[in-house]
Design a protein around this motif. Structure first.
Motif, short mmCIF file in Angstrom:
data_model
loop_
_atom_site.label_atom_id
_atom_site.label_comp_id
_atom_site.label_asym_id
_atom_site.label_seq_id
_atom_site.Cartn_x
_atom_site.Cartn_y
_atom_site.Cartn_z
N PRO A 110 47.09 19.35 37.45
CA PRO A 110 47.88 18.11 37.55
C PRO A 110 48.22 17.77 39.00
N PRO A 111 48.17 16.48 39.36
CA PRO A 111 48.44 16.10 40.76
C PRO A 111 49.83 16.50 41.25
N GLY A 112 50.84 16.41 40.39
CA GLY A 112 52.18 16.82 40.81
C GLY A 112 52.24 18.29 41.18
N LEU A 113 51.60 19.12 40.39
CA LEU A 113 51.56 20.54 40.70
C LEU A 113 50.75 20.82 41.96
N ARG B 142 62.38 5.04 47.06
CA ARG B 142 62.02 4.92 45.66
C ARG B 142 63.26 4.82 44.79
N ARG C 88 50.57 18.85 44.59
CA ARG C 88 51.41 18.52 45.74
C ARG C 88 52.42 19.63 46.02
N VAL C 89 52.98 20.19 44.97
CA VAL C 89 53.92 21.31 45.16
C VAL C 89 53.21 22.52 45.76
N TRP D 215 59.69 12.75 53.53
CA TRP D 215 59.83 12.91 52.08
C TRP D 215 61.19 12.41 51.60
N GLU E 210 43.44 21.16 48.23
CA GLU E 210 43.89 20.25 47.18
C GLU E 210 42.70 19.68 46.41
#
Length: 393
Positions: free
Chosen positions: A163-166, A263, A168-169, A256, A154
């Motif tokens: 991108p951080p979201g990508l 959230r 994580r995926v 998760w 990572e």
């Protein structure tokens, strides 16, 4: 969990069970009927070839053979030959003990003695919780090691401005890919080589084992031709690591889902608070425009300036024989009210408080009062007697 959610989940599980039952029945029942037909034809063929054997004796023989196979006997070995393979040698017994505490229970080998069954009861009650603690610890360490390795990957992706979201995926997919490669695909090829199974049979055994279903139709190391003593203990260690990996995956998915649920509840709570605040603001504005100041409750009215004590009227003493003759006091010299059309009933209620300070307020007539206007100064006059009808002045 709410009752409606629980009932919906129960209905979903029952529907899943019924659909699975229909599919399995459609797939397996024809094969069972064909196998039973083949067995009948084989029996009839054997009886025709051996007329000295009765059908009853043949049925008893088949039953004894089935019981012997269930007890771990080898049909290819007779009583006079020596076989190095046994269902209860040290390696096989170790593997059998492992299937007890892992709750897999293949069923290819079963206990036949009362003493063994009694010992199995206490052995399972102690061993299953003990293995659960070991599984939690190994799963934690294994998951931490995999996540630590994926963390370095990572960091490399983040250096490439991904991108951080990508990221994580991609890390989640990489975690699943490495686990499947180590504990599903690699054992599949090993079992294909060691057990001479097809790829479908090998992966079927892997999934059935790691999900602790354990039908027992395929068991690693059950072949009498397998002469490697440490083979089944190594298979058990693979089972331990595979179960730990799947436990870590389930734990990660549970965390998760809890984070997403928390959230979502926080966002819904924020939206609800904003909606309530907006509704309260709009209601307060509408009420403030619709209701005039005069109709507000007494506690919400703005305080009025205190009224000074009026001067006592000057006049002759009243006669005690006529109590109805009350001298009309002179109008008070109070300042004008700041709010026109104000209801003056609260002045009567506050008269007791004013009288405690040493001055008595005159009682004002109830009802609406026009705003006071500045008056001309009144010239002082002599004593005035009150007039009363019927009494001469």
């Amino acid at each position: 969990m709410r009752s409606t959610t629980l009932l919906a989940l129960l209905a979903l599980v029952l529907l899943y069970l019924v659909s699975g039952a229909l599919v399995f029945q459609a797939l397996e029942q024809p094969y069972e009927q064909q196998a039973q037909k083949d067995l009948g034809e084989t029996r009839e063929k054997f009886l025709r070839a051996h007329p000295c054997v009765s059908q009853h004796e043949l049925g008893l023989f088949i039953k004894e053979v089935a019981d012997a196979l269930g007890g771990g006997a080898d049909p290819e070995t007779n009583s006079t030959s020596i076989s190095n393979h046994s269902a209860w040698n040290l390696g096989s017994a170790f593997f059998f003990s492992g299937t007890i505490i892992t709750t897999i229970g293949y069923g290819n080998a079963a206990l036949r003695t009362d003493a063994g069954r009694l010992f199995c009861i206490f052995y399972a009650l102690v061993g299953i919780p003990l293995f659960g603690m070991l599984l939690a610890g190994v799963g934690d360490r294994l998951g931490s090691s995999l996540r630590r390795g994926i963390g370095h990957i990572e960091a490399i992706f983040l250096k490439w401005h991904v991108p951080p979201g990508l990221v994580r995926v991609l890390s989640a997919m990489l975690f699943l890919l490495i686990g499947c490669l180590l504990f599903v695909l690699a054992p599949t090829f090993i079992f294909c080589y060691m057990e001479d199974w097809s790829k479908l049979e090998a992966i079927y055994f892997v999934i059935v084992t790691l999900t602790t279903v354990g039908f027992g139709d395929y068991v690693a190391g059950a072949d009498p031709k397998q002469n490697f003593p440490a083979y089944q203990p190594l298979v058990w260690f693979w089972i331990l690591l595979g179960l730990a990996y799947f436990a870590s995956v389930l734990t990660t998915i549970g965390n998760w889902l809890r984070a997403v649920s928390r959230r979502t509840r926080a966002e819904m709570g924020g939206l609800t608070a904003q909606a309530a605040s907006w509704t309260g603001t709009v209601t307060a504005r509408v009420t403030q425009r619709a209701v005039p100041t005069a109709s507000l409750p007494e506690k919400e009215r703005p305080p009025l300036p205190p009224l000074p004590c009026p001067a006592q009227p000057i006049g002759p003493p009243q006669s005690p024989l006529s109590p109805e003759k009350v001298a009309t006091p002179s109008p008070p010299t109070a300042s004008a009210l700041d709010y026109p059309s104000e209801n003056l009933a609260f002045i009567d209620e506050s008269s007791d408080t004013q009288s405690e300070r040493g001055c008595a307020l005159p009682r004002a007539p109830r009802g609406r009062r026009r705003p006071n206007t500045p008056r001309k100064p009144v010239r002082p006059r002599g004593p005035v007697r009150p007039r009363n009808k019927g009494v001469p002045i």
